[in-house]
Write a protein that holds these residues in place. Structure first.
Motif, mmCIF file in Angstrom:
data_model
loop_
_atom_site.group_PDB
_atom_site.id
_atom_site.type_symbol
_atom_site.label_atom_id
_atom_site.label_comp_id
_atom_site.label_asym_id
_atom_site.label_seq_id
_atom_site.Cartn_x
_atom_site.Cartn_y
_atom_site.Cartn_z
ATOM 1 N N GLU A 1 0.812 -1.214 0.000
ATOM 2 C CA GLU A 1 0.000 0.000 0.000
ATOM 3 C C GLU A 1 0.848 1.268 0.000
ATOM 4 O O GLU A 1 0.314 2.364 -0.173
ATOM 5 C CB GLU A 1 -0.910 0.015 1.235
ATOM 6 N N LEU A 2 2.158 1.134 0.201
ATOM 7 C CA LEU A 2 3.035 2.295 0.341
ATOM 8 C C LEU A 2 4.408 1.942 -0.212
ATOM 9 O O LEU A 2 4.843 0.798 -0.110
ATOM 10 C CB LEU A 2 3.145 2.684 1.824
ATOM 11 N N SER A 3 5.070 2.929 -0.786
ATOM 12 C CA SER A 3 6.413 2.706 -1.303
ATOM 13 C C SER A 3 7.377 2.403 -0.162
ATOM 14 O O SER A 3 7.339 3.056 0.891
ATOM 15 C CB SER A 3 6.897 3.935 -2.062
ATOM 16 N N PHE A 4 8.252 1.433 -0.387
ATOM 17 C CA PHE A 4 9.251 1.120 0.633
ATOM 18 C C PHE A 4 10.223 2.277 0.824
ATOM 19 O O PHE A 4 10.825 2.425 1.889
ATOM 20 C CB PHE A 4 10.014 -0.152 0.270
ATOM 21 N N ALA A 5 10.394 3.103 -0.170
ATOM 22 C CA ALA A 5 11.255 4.277 -0.005
ATOM 23 C C ALA A 5 10.686 5.180 1.085
ATOM 24 O O ALA A 5 11.428 5.708 1.924
ATOM 25 C CB ALA A 5 11.366 5.031 -1.330
ATOM 26 N N THR A 6 9.370 5.342 1.097
ATOM 27 C CA THR A 6 8.726 6.141 2.132
ATOM 28 C C THR A 6 8.865 5.473 3.488
ATOM 29 O O THR A 6 9.153 6.123 4.499
ATOM 30 C CB THR A 6 7.235 6.341 1.797
ATOM 31 N N ALA A 7 8.650 4.155 3.519
ATOM 32 C CA ALA A 7 8.748 3.425 4.791
ATOM 33 C C ALA A 7 10.162 3.522 5.361
ATOM 34 O O ALA A 7 10.339 3.741 6.575
ATOM 35 C CB ALA A 7 8.361 1.965 4.582
ATOM 36 N N PHE A 8 11.173 3.379 4.517
ATOM 37 C CA PHE A 8 12.555 3.500 4.994
ATOM 38 C C PHE A 8 12.864 4.931 5.440
ATOM 39 O O PHE A 8 13.597 5.140 6.414
ATOM 40 C CB PHE A 8 13.532 3.062 3.908
ATOM 41 N N ASN A 9 12.314 5.896 4.745
ATOM 42 C CA ASN A 9 12.513 7.287 5.158
ATOM 43 C C ASN A 9 11.973 7.537 6.560
ATOM 44 O O ASN A 9 12.518 8.350 7.314
ATOM 45 C CB ASN A 9 11.830 8.237 4.175
ATOM 46 N N MET A 10 10.901 6.818 6.915
ATOM 47 C CA MET A 10 10.316 6.995 8.236
ATOM 48 C C MET A 10 11.204 6.428 9.342
ATOM 49 O O MET A 10 10.947 6.649 10.523
ATOM 50 C CB MET A 10 8.936 6.325 8.295
ATOM 51 N N THR A 11 12.251 5.706 8.984
ATOM 52 C CA THR A 11 13.170 5.180 10.002
ATOM 53 C C THR A 11 14.378 6.082 10.223
ATOM 54 O O THR A 11 15.175 5.822 11.125
ATOM 55 C CB THR A 11 13.680 3.784 9.611
ATOM 56 N N LEU A 12 14.534 7.108 9.427
ATOM 57 C CA LEU A 12 15.736 7.938 9.516
ATOM 58 C C LEU A 12 15.858 8.643 10.862
ATOM 59 O O LEU A 12 16.968 8.912 11.326
ATOM 60 C CB LEU A 12 15.748 8.963 8.370
ATOM 61 N N PHE A 13 14.728 8.944 11.498
ATOM 62 C CA PHE A 13 14.787 9.640 12.786
ATOM 63 C C PHE A 13 15.315 8.749 13.903
ATOM 64 O O PHE A 13 15.674 9.227 14.980
ATOM 65 C CB PHE A 13 13.404 10.189 13.156
#
Length: 938
Positions: free
Chosen positions: A633-645
């Motif tokens: 349902e969502l790009s993995f690029a977005t999901a990985f970006n959410m881990t940067l913090f």
């Protein structure tokens, strides 16, 4: 007269099983419950007694002969006829020997008693039901009574029904304990009765006990009477109880002492309750502090309900050698295992005390309503335990710990895999979270008032599930917390009537400051072709947090989705500000957003304002993003970006879902990018681990220890050299032991890293320990060793060596169960199932012949070797095997065909997602600074 007079307790008690108090941990997802739901599910199918008569009072006398584990009983049951009838039907276990039965009716003015002749008395051969045929029809409204004298055997193999058990004191003296565990339908094994929840009536209990013991029951002893000719025993006659169900009757007879003095608590309603704690004399020091906990928890719960219990004393008992899983939550008498009562947490105690109101004062009318009772007790207990100790018992993770498991289970194509027991537990947990949702969306005061109104109407009675929803709805309408066209019952039923959860997607129109909201079934497993998915809709509360007015204390919905697929939100912030729908997991559903809102969230989380978003919501955003990506349902690029913090995140609640997600993705991605993913894991976890090690303290919190342990374990899997060296150093102690088969001298945490990254010699040593494992040792240790031997290695030669020995050579030290275990463990990583596939392909003829009469093993082999591939190349490998041996798979024909169907779906997923993941990993790893010399490349 009596061997050692003893009596009975009516619910699950508790024993000491030698677990020290500081080692007893409470996990909310494995809670103590008032009714066992697996049993309740079966009971829901049980035929009920006919309603011709109804009990209005029990007078029960028990005379136990403890040395012989037998008892005599005498029970008088007052009755009223509800229908014209010439038959009485009630419960009685087949092992009860009835020696005398009398039926009498009263005249209109109760001034005359007539004896009714019994024509026939028979036991149902298949059910514990006693049928008494009378010589005449008794008119409706008639009052009377039935009297039984009978004999029975005490249970000695288990602590169920009326049981006897023994324990050895510190002075090596054997002591007898007697009690009862009557939940859910064990009362019929102790006396003839109407053993259904709805037959609530007072009890008058008398029991014989030895003078050197005490007897405890639901109410205080009204009178103690000497027994003529028996100097060592007495009769204890207890006060009459309030109306209650048979399974809430309770009694204990044992050599117990009270801990300290009684405490009298006055609740907000003006009621007074005497609180006492009991245990065997030598165990009392381990119970220090329980009195204070008891008072604090009881006060919180009684003031929450604002309704005084109609009993004046409550006892907590730590009972030695009680073997039940759950405490015996009798009304006014709660019996625990010694280790449970001595534990430091509040959750279990809060659960048992909450049940005194919700379950004993008012009771589910039938077992089908047990889910609601259990769920409400569980929710209130968690809230109270959280309030008392700030959530430290659950490490602050509730409700995320239970919610995550629901997300995974309900998003499967086939939830529960049709396992009834699991279904009952997850259904109850969902309802528990539903109560939390109502508490937050309606407001705590409205929610509490609704429950208080419900109890006021239902006390001394039984209830149906809808009674709770109606009471909450009435309170919500009164306080104008829901619109007139919405009912709490309708909201609740939309969640309870299906084993699914919704996914809400929010697409913002930044220019118009609006958002289009849609809902559909949340599915992680592919393909997403669940029947009737399009027709599944929920009443969903839309609670919004927005960065222009950041406030997470407001939990009232801005709108409800009323069984609607779509809804539009207005008056949202401009394009510079993010929104969060369903903050703090107010409702049990994940949320997806448009790409711009995800980007705003990711950017904000990386700023120094991150902590303005509460930890539960930070965890939710992270968890939702990864699971939505996994679900397609969502790009993995977005999901990985959410881990940067996470490079700056140190809260364990936020990190908790990370380890699960690493495991899920690590198992799913192909071997082609596994090395890059492991490098990402190393970069993600190394700073956290090094900081946790640097700041380690002896007196630190459990959550910090657990976070360090988890971080270390995942770094070890990723090839962290310090971890590998430590593991090999510890492992060498075992290898150098004079008699290595006598026991494993090292912690289990060191074994997998050695088998994965260690030498062939080290792995071979482990293999020999399994082969030479002495039968005198715990077989669970051997099982763990075998699991790690199969599941941890990444080198093909180790796996092939194990398969050759156990399968091809048929080494007699390995059973079929061992082979099942090996196959199962090899499915956990690409190296494992790929090697197993190669083994199957290269040895087809031999294996086909070997397993030709063992279809279970053959089917399991085909499943394990073919079902886990996720790429096009894997599909081609399995398809080639299928074509080469078409018609030869026998019982496993459908299995490999199913494997190919599933791999096609997974290959599509990999085709769409692997390039995205790899591209993101390449960019990330090019800009991250990590000491790669500290890691083994795998």
């Amino acid at each position: 007269m009596f061997g050692v007079g003893l009596a009975f307790v009516c619910l699950c008690f508790s024993v000491v099983q030698s677990l020290p108090p500081d080692k007893v941990s409470a996990f909310h997802i494995i809670k103590t419950r008032s009714i066992d739901l697996n049993t309740a599910y079966g009971l829901s199918m049980e035929n009920r007694l006919n309603k011709a008569v109804q009990p209005t009072n029990y007078r029960l006398e028990l005379e136990p002969y403890l040395e012989d584990a037998v008892f005599k009983g005498h029970v008088k049951i007052n009755l009223v006829w509800l229908l014209d009838a010439d038959e009485i039907t009630l419960h009685c276990a087949h092992e009860i020997e009835i020696t005398e039965t009398e039926v009498k009716i009263l005249g209109h003015n109760s001034d005359r008693v007539d004896t009714i002749d019994i024509v026939k008395q028979t036991m149902d051969p298949k059910k514990p039901v006693l049928n008494i045929k009378l010589d005449r029809i008794i008119q409706r409204g008639t009052k009377g009574f039935i009297v039984f004298s009978y004999n029975g055997n005490m249970e000695t193999a288990t602590t169920e029904a009326f049981f006897k058990t023994v324990y050895i004191t510190d002075q090596e003296v054997e002591r007898i304990v007697a009690g009862t565990q009557l939940r859910p339908t064990n009362a019929r094994r102790m006396f003839p009765c109407f053993d259904e929840p709805s037959y609530k009536t007072p009890f008058e209990l008398s029991v014989v006990r030895p003078k050197n013991m005490i007897a405890l029951s639901n109410t205080p002893v009204a009178k103690t009477e000497e027994i003529t000719g028996e100097p060592n025993a007495v009769w204890d006659h207890f006060e009459k109880t309030p109306p209650m169900s048979t399974f809430t009757l309770g009694l204990v007879i044992a050599d117990l002492k009270q801990l300290g003095n009684s405490t009298v608590v006055t609740d907000d309603a003006g009621g007074k309750m005497e609180l006492r704690v009991w245990g065997r004399p030598e165990f009392l020091p381990a119970l220090e502090g329980i009195n204070e906990k008891f008072v604090r928890v009881f006060t919180e719960i009684s003031n929450y309900w604002n309704s005084s219990l109609p009993i004046r004393r409550m006892d907590l008992v730590a009972l030695p050698n009680y073997q039940g899983v759950k405490p015996a939550d009798n009304w006014g008498l709660i019996v625990f295992k010694e280790s449970d009562l001595a534990s430091k947490g509040y959750l279990q105690l809060a659960s048992e005390l909450t049940y005194q109101w919700m379950g004993a004062f008012t009771t589910p009318a039938w077992w089908t309503d047990a889910h609601l009772n259990k769920a409400l007790v569980g929710y209130l207990a968690a809230e109270i335990a959280f309030k008392i100790n700030n959530g430290s018992e659950m490490e602050g993770k509730w409700p995320m710990t239970v919610l995550y498991s629901l997300y995974y289970e309900f998003s499967k194509r086939y939830p529960h895999s049709r396992i009834t027991g699991m279904k009952q537990e997850t259904t109850c947990t969902k309802i528990e979270l539903l109560f939390r949702m109502f508490n937050l969306t309606l407001g705590g005061e409205t929610f509490r008032n609704g429950l208080r109104d419900f109890l006021e109407i239902s006390k001394y009675k039984t209830f149906h599930g809808d009674d709770i929803w109606y009471a909450l709805d009435s309170s919500a309408k009164k306080d104008k917390k829901v619109a007139e066209d919405i009912s709490v019952r309708s909201i609740a039923r939309s969640w309870t009537d299906r084993d699914r959860l919704p996914l809400v997607t929010v697409t913002r129109n930044y220019d118009a400051k609006t958002a289009h909201v849609t809902q559909k079934v949340f599915l992680r497993e592919r393909p997403h072709d669940v029947p009737d998915a399009d027709r599944m809709l929920w009443f969903i509360p839309l609670v919004i947090a927005r960065s222009d007015k950041l406030d997470f204390t407001k939990t009232s919905p801005v709108a409800w989705m009323k069984n609607q697929k779509e809804h539009d939100l207005k008056d949202l912030p401009n394009k510079e500000h993010f929104i969060i729908v369903n903050p703090e997991e107010i409702g049990p559903y994940p949320v997806n957003y448009d790409q711009d809102n995800w980007n705003l969230l990711a950017t904000y989380l990386q700023s120094n304002k991150r902590n303005l978003i509460p930890e539960l919501t930070r965890a939710k955003l992270l968890h939702d993003a990864w699971n939505l990506a996994y679900a397609g349902e969502l790009s993995f690029a977005t999901a990985f970006n959410m881990t940067l913090f996470l490079k700056d995140e140190r809260n364990h609640i936020v990190w908790d879902p990370v380890f699960t997600m690493i495991d899920h993705i690590g198992r799913h991605i192909c071997d082609c990018i596994h090395g890059k993913f492991q490098a990402y894991v190393r970069a993600l976890l190394s700073p956290l681990y090094e900081e946790l090690v640097k700041n380690e303290r002896e007196d630190e919190e459990n959550w910090r220890k657990n976070l360090r342990s988890h971080t270390k374990a995942f770094l070890c899997q990723a090839g962290y050299k310090p971890c590998i060296r430590e593991a090999q150093e510890q492992y060498s102690k075992w290898m150098q032991a004079k008699n290595p088969d006598e026991g494993n001298p090292i912690s289990n945490q060191y074994i997998c890293p050695v088998f994965k990254y260690g030498t062939k010699k080290e792995w071979e040593f482990g293999l020999q320990r399994v082969i030479n494992f002495p039968p005198s040792r715990k077989q669970s240790e051997r099982t763990y060793l075998l699991k790690t031997l199969a599941g941890c290695p990444v080198e093909e030669y180790k796996i092939m060596r194990l398969l050759n020995i156990t399968v091809l050579e048929g080494n007699g030290n390995f059973t079929e169960t061992d082979i099942f275990l090996i196959f199962s463990m090899l499915t956990g990583a690409p190296q494992g199932y790929t090697t197993l596939f190669t083994f199957l392909k290269n040895n087809w003829d031999v294996l086909k012949e070997k397993f030709h009469s063992k279809t279970n093993l053959w089917d399991n082999l085909i499943t394990s070797a073919t079902s886990q591939f996720t790429t096009q190349s894997g599909l081609e490998m399995v398809s080639s095997l299928y074509v080469s041996h078409q018609g030869e798979f026998g019982s496993a024909e459908h299995i490999i065909e199913k494997s190919m169907r599933n791999i096609r779906e997974e290959a599509k997923w990999s085709h769409e997602n692997i390039p995205v993941i790899e591209q993101w990993l390449d960019k990330y790893l090019a800009n991250v600074d990590i000491k790669e010399e500290q890691f083994i490349d795998n």
